[in-house]
Design an enzyme around this catalytic site. Structure first.
Site, PDB file in Angstrom:
ATOM      1  N   ASP A  39       0.849  -1.199   0.000  1.00  0.00           N
ATOM      2  CA  ASP A  39       0.000   0.000   0.000  1.00  0.00           C
ATOM      3  C   ASP A  39       0.882   1.246   0.000  1.00  0.00           C
ATOM      4  OD1 ASP A  39      -3.215   0.548   0.930  1.00  0.00           O
ATOM      5  OD2 ASP A  39      -1.795   2.216   1.140  1.00  0.00           O
ATOM      6  N   ILE A  40       0.488   2.233  -0.781  1.00  0.00           N
ATOM      7  CA  ILE A  40       1.282   3.455  -0.926  1.00  0.00           C
ATOM      8  C   ILE A  40       1.262   4.300   0.357  1.00  0.00           C
ATOM      9  CG2 ILE A  40      -0.513   5.038  -1.806  1.00  0.00           C
ATOM     10  CD1 ILE A  40       1.506   5.752  -4.068  1.00  0.00           C
ATOM     11  N   ASN A  97     -12.965  -3.339   2.300  1.00  0.00           N
ATOM     12  CA  ASN A  97     -13.933  -2.251   2.393  1.00  0.00           C
ATOM     13  C   ASN A  97     -14.855  -2.322   1.182  1.00  0.00           C
ATOM     14  OD1 ASN A  97     -12.752  -1.131   4.745  1.00  0.00           O
ATOM     15  ND2 ASN A  97     -11.174  -0.143   3.502  1.00  0.00           N
ATOM     16  N   GLU A 105     -12.447   3.268  -1.359  1.00  0.00           N
ATOM     17  CA  GLU A 105     -12.053   4.419  -2.176  1.00  0.00           C
ATOM     18  C   GLU A 105     -11.650   4.035  -3.597  1.00  0.00           C
ATOM     19  OE1 GLU A 105      -9.204   6.523   0.280  1.00  0.00           O
ATOM     20  OE2 GLU A 105     -10.858   7.757   1.039  1.00  0.00           O
ATOM     21  N   VAL A 106     -11.095   2.853  -3.775  1.00  0.00           N
ATOM     22  CA  VAL A 106     -10.658   2.428  -5.116  1.00  0.00           C
ATOM     23  C   VAL A 106     -11.651   1.380  -5.639  1.00  0.00           C
ATOM     24  CG1 VAL A 106      -8.820   1.355  -6.468  1.00  0.00           C
ATOM     25  CG2 VAL A 106      -8.239   2.907  -4.580  1.00  0.00           C
ATOM     26  N   HIS A 110     -10.172  -5.153  -3.649  1.00  0.00           N
ATOM     27  CA  HIS A 110      -8.876  -5.384  -3.008  1.00  0.00           C
ATOM     28  C   HIS A 110      -9.120  -5.797  -1.572  1.00  0.00           C
ATOM     29  CE1 HIS A 110      -9.996  -1.139  -2.711  1.00  0.00           C
ATOM     30  NE2 HIS A 110      -9.410  -1.119  -1.526  1.00  0.00           N
ATOM     31  N   HIS A 112      -7.033  -5.816   2.153  1.00  0.00           N
ATOM     32  CA  HIS A 112      -5.868  -5.295   2.865  1.00  0.00           C
ATOM     33  C   HIS A 112      -5.355  -6.387   3.794  1.00  0.00           C
ATOM     34  CE1 HIS A 112      -6.821  -0.872   2.153  1.00  0.00           C
ATOM     35  NE2 HIS A 112      -8.001  -1.414   1.920  1.00  0.00           N
TER      36      HIS A 112
END
Ligand code: AMP
Length: 125
Positions: A39-40, A97, A105-106, A110, A112
């Protein structure tokens, strides 16, 4: 801004660009079904994202539309990445999420993987 998890898939999302190699990522693992990368904006000593290669917005359309092989391949990849990172013995948190209330948000599915410290309570009170 959280996304609408029931909206159609949008090929311009940032993880689609990562899958097409248009923007860089720090890859942890890749196979036929999944890509895992750091993760960025890490929120734990280990914070890795695992995404399916298929065009799915969230856990919702993935579990409704993906063929069994893609479902199994992705889920196995998540477990494989966690083991490669040494997470099962100390423990870790696996989080997805979904949509507005999930604060996704994306708009590409995905999960985490958080590890490397005590995660504490499941949700803030
Ligand atoms: P979510 O709120 O579950 O949609 O989380 C999206 C996650 O993607 C956040 O933790 C971001 O830090 C992460 N993220 C956004 N852009 C990138 C990127 N280019 N490379 C890696 N992680 C990213």
């Amino acid at each position: 801004m959280p996304i609408d998890a029931t909206a159609p898939y949008d090929d311009s999302n940032i993880f689609a660009k990562i899958l097409r190699g248009e923007i860089p990522n720090k890859t942890v693992y890749e196979d036929e079904f999944a890509l895992a990368f750091h993760d960025i904006n890490p929120q734990a000593p280990v914070h890795v994202l695992v995404i399916p290669k298929g065009r799915y917005v969230s856990w919702d359309d993935f579990t409704r539309d993906a063929p069994d092989g893609e479902l199994a391949g992705f889920i196995r990849a998540v477990g494989h990445v966690a083991r490669e990172l040494g997470l099962p013995a100390p423990g870790y948190r696996l989080l997805a999420n979904i949509g507005q209330h999930g604060h996704q948000e994306v708009p590409h599915l995905h999960v985490h993987l958080f590890g490397g410290r005590q995660m504490g309570m499941m949700l803030p009170r």
